[in-house]
Design an enzyme around this catalytic site. Structure first.
Site, PDB file in Angstrom:
ATOM      1  N   ASP A 115       0.813  -1.230   0.000  1.00 54.15           N
ATOM      2  CA  ASP A 115       0.000   0.000   0.000  1.00 54.15           C
ATOM      3  C   ASP A 115       0.843   1.276   0.000  1.00 54.15           C
ATOM      4  O   ASP A 115       0.333   2.352  -0.277  1.00 54.15           O
ATOM      5  CB  ASP A 115      -0.919   0.031   1.233  1.00 54.15           C
ATOM      6  CG  ASP A 115      -2.049  -0.971   1.134  1.00 54.15           C
ATOM      7  OD1 ASP A 115      -2.143  -1.656   0.099  1.00 54.15           O
ATOM      8  OD2 ASP A 115      -2.849  -1.063   2.091  1.00 54.15           O
ATOM      9  N   MET A 157      -6.109  -2.963  -4.470  1.00 58.28           N
ATOM     10  CA  MET A 157      -5.927  -2.835  -3.022  1.00 58.28           C
ATOM     11  C   MET A 157      -5.605  -1.392  -2.635  1.00 58.28           C
ATOM     12  O   MET A 157      -5.283  -0.562  -3.486  1.00 58.28           O
ATOM     13  CB  MET A 157      -4.867  -3.797  -2.533  1.00 58.28           C
ATOM     14  CG  MET A 157      -5.423  -5.203  -2.416  1.00 58.28           C
ATOM     15  SD  MET A 157      -4.273  -6.337  -1.675  1.00 58.28           S
ATOM     16  CE  MET A 157      -5.323  -7.767  -1.427  1.00 58.28           C
ATOM     17  N   LEU A 258      -3.740 -10.987  -6.325  1.00 55.18           N
ATOM     18  CA  LEU A 258      -2.776 -11.066  -7.435  1.00 55.18           C
ATOM     19  C   LEU A 258      -1.725  -9.970  -7.293  1.00 55.18           C
ATOM     20  O   LEU A 258      -0.590 -10.116  -7.746  1.00 55.18           O
ATOM     21  CB  LEU A 258      -3.498 -10.863  -8.777  1.00 55.18           C
ATOM     22  CG  LEU A 258      -4.392 -11.995  -9.269  1.00 55.18           C
ATOM     23  CD1 LEU A 258      -5.136 -11.572 -10.514  1.00 55.18           C
ATOM     24  CD2 LEU A 258      -3.553 -13.235  -9.543  1.00 55.18           C
ATOM     25  N   ARG A 260      -0.276  -9.017  -4.635  1.00 52.38           N
ATOM     26  CA  ARG A 260       0.692  -9.245  -3.554  1.00 52.38           C
ATOM     27  C   ARG A 260       1.679 -10.361  -3.837  1.00 52.38           C
ATOM     28  O   ARG A 260       2.673 -10.483  -3.120  1.00 52.38           O
ATOM     29  CB  ARG A 260      -0.068  -9.560  -2.255  1.00 52.38           C
ATOM     30  CG  ARG A 260      -0.593  -8.331  -1.616  1.00 52.38           C
ATOM     31  CD  ARG A 260      -0.875  -8.410  -0.156  1.00 52.38           C
ATOM     32  NE  ARG A 260      -1.190  -9.645   0.460  1.00 52.38           N
ATOM     33  CZ  ARG A 260      -2.046  -9.768   1.469  1.00 52.38           C
ATOM     34  NH1 ARG A 260      -2.693  -8.696   1.901  1.00 52.38           N
ATOM     35  NH2 ARG A 260      -2.259 -10.911   2.050  1.00 52.38           N
TER      36      ARG A 260
HETATM   37  O1  F6P Z   1      -2.039  -3.901   3.691  1.00 54.80           O
HETATM   38  C1  F6P Z   1      -1.922  -4.554   2.494  1.00 54.80           C
HETATM   39  C2  F6P Z   1      -3.244  -5.099   2.025  1.00 54.80           C
HETATM   40  O2  F6P Z   1      -2.963  -5.681   0.809  1.00 54.80           O
HETATM   41  C3  F6P Z   1      -4.374  -4.072   1.933  1.00 54.80           C
HETATM   42  O3  F6P Z   1      -4.336  -3.291   0.790  1.00 54.80           O
HETATM   43  C4  F6P Z   1      -5.574  -4.968   2.005  1.00 54.80           C
HETATM   44  O4  F6P Z   1      -6.719  -4.286   2.482  1.00 54.80           O
HETATM   45  C5  F6P Z   1      -5.145  -6.023   2.949  1.00 54.80           C
HETATM   46  O5  F6P Z   1      -3.748  -6.116   2.864  1.00 54.80           O
HETATM   47  C6  F6P Z   1      -5.783  -7.343   2.698  1.00 54.80           C
HETATM   48  O6  F6P Z   1      -5.343  -8.214   3.668  1.00 54.80           O
HETATM   49  P1  F6P Z   1      -5.859  -9.711   3.784  1.00 54.80           P
HETATM   50  O7  F6P Z   1      -5.175 -10.501   2.749  1.00 54.80           O
HETATM   51  O8  F6P Z   1      -5.458 -10.086   5.148  1.00 54.80           O
HETATM   52  O9  F6P Z   1      -7.362  -9.691   3.573  1.00 54.80           O
END
Ligand code: F6P
Length: 333
Positions: A115, A157, A258, A260
């Protein structure tokens, strides 16, 4: 107890009198906490190789902070030769790092977040890779948007900060970008799409950060667990509202996790490696309680305390938003 850690894992502050322990190599611990993120392996490579060069051992804790707890590797922290714990994580993890530091465990922070919303560093590793995924998706979705004269809404995201949507949208040629920092208006979005249609641009691309919300509405929350809420669903709602107001076929595509995973970009690999090496250097120089930070093309250090409890949001009147507006991208405001 500090943040769930029993006092037994706190390092002893006494000098080492045991000759066997005194001969042991210095050790540092490293853990990553929070969501997965492209570049984590590059940080670990930086840490391990830089530590090896100093003749140190590196203990990797599995499962984030839980790895510190019994029956994990927590015993290691009792040894006099443990110098420091390197914590790779986002805002929440840095808060914990600061608490551990205050409790007497020497910590070095490494900022990680796709983020890009951590204060006190110009960027975090993982962000560039996530933006790359958004850009690639938009490049592909242009084809469907144009050939089918559709509006394609891409949900990306970004809980509190819209950096991924903003940078991905500019790089991928979005027509409208919706971010948490600039609440939007459905009528304005519809008027932008109608104007594009009138000018002969029959396909449009909208990027919506998961945390975006209308002026008179709330963020779309899926569920709340342990006080933490999961966002998601704004893309479908925006698509529905656009179709209703413009009569155009509108589809939504959620990129989700995708963004991440997968291979990090060149920039993230290099940044993450530099962060890992710098963290070991900080441990060696005993700059405990500091976080690695990227500023003016240099990897530096800041107190962890400076990086926590404040998020780095997109300035609505900042230069990047203005650049987007200058290339005719609307924020639906
Ligand atoms: O903080 C990174 C992030 O990718 C956010 O953008 C998103 O809201 C969150 O993690 C999602 O996390 P999780 O995979 O735990 O739902």
């Amino acid at each position: 107890m500090i943040n769930g850690l029993p006092a037994a894992v706190l390092p002893k502050q006494r000098k080492c009198s045991d000759p066997i322990v005194a001969k042991m190599k210095p050790r540092i611990g490293v853990l990553t906490s929070g969501g997965d993120c492209p570049g984590l392996n590059a940080v670990l490579r930086g840490v391990v190789l830089a530590a090896e060069k100093l003749g140190w051992e590196v203990v990797g804790f599995r499962d984030g902070f839980e790895g510190l707890l019994p029956p994990g590797n927590h015993v290691i922290l009792d040894r006099e030769r443990v110098k420091a714990l390197i914590i790779v994580g986002g805002d929440g993890s840095m808060v914990t790092a600061q608490q551990l530091q205050e409790a007497g465990i020497n910590c070095i922070g490494v900022p990680k977040s796709i983020d890009n919303d951590l204060e006190a560093t110009a960027t975090t590793f993982g962000f560039d890779s996530a933006v790359d995924v958004v850009m690639d998706a938009l490049d592909r979705l242009h084809t469907t948007a144009i050939s089918h004269k559709r509006v394609m809404v891409v949900e990306v995201m970004g809980r509190h900060a819209g950096w991924i949507a903003l940078h991905g949208g500019i790089a991928g040629g979005a027509d409208i970008i919706l971010i948490p920092e600039i609440p939007f208006d459905y009528e304005k979005i519809a008027s932008v799409i109608k104007a594009r249609d009138a000018a002969g641009n029959l396909g449009s691309l909208v990027v919506a950060a998961e945390g975006a919300r209308p002026r008179d509405g709330q963020q779309v929350k899926r569920d709340t667990k342990d006080g933490e809420f999961r966002l998601g669903g704004i893309g479908e709602i925006v698509a529905h509202e656009i179709a209703k107001r413009t009569g155009k076929e509108t589809r939504c595509c959620v990129l989700g996790h995708l963004q991440r995973g997968g291979a990090p970009t060149t920039l993230d690999r290099i940044l993450a490696t530099r962060f890992g090496v710098k963290a070991v250097q900080l441990a060696n120089e005993e700059h405990f309680g500091s976080m690695v930070s990227y500023q003016n093309y240099q990897v530096r250090q800041v107190p962890i305390a400076e990086a926590v409890n404040r998020l780095r949001l997109v300035p609505p009147n900042g230069e990047v938003v203005q650049t987007a507006r200058d290339v005719e991208i609307s924020f639906g405001d």
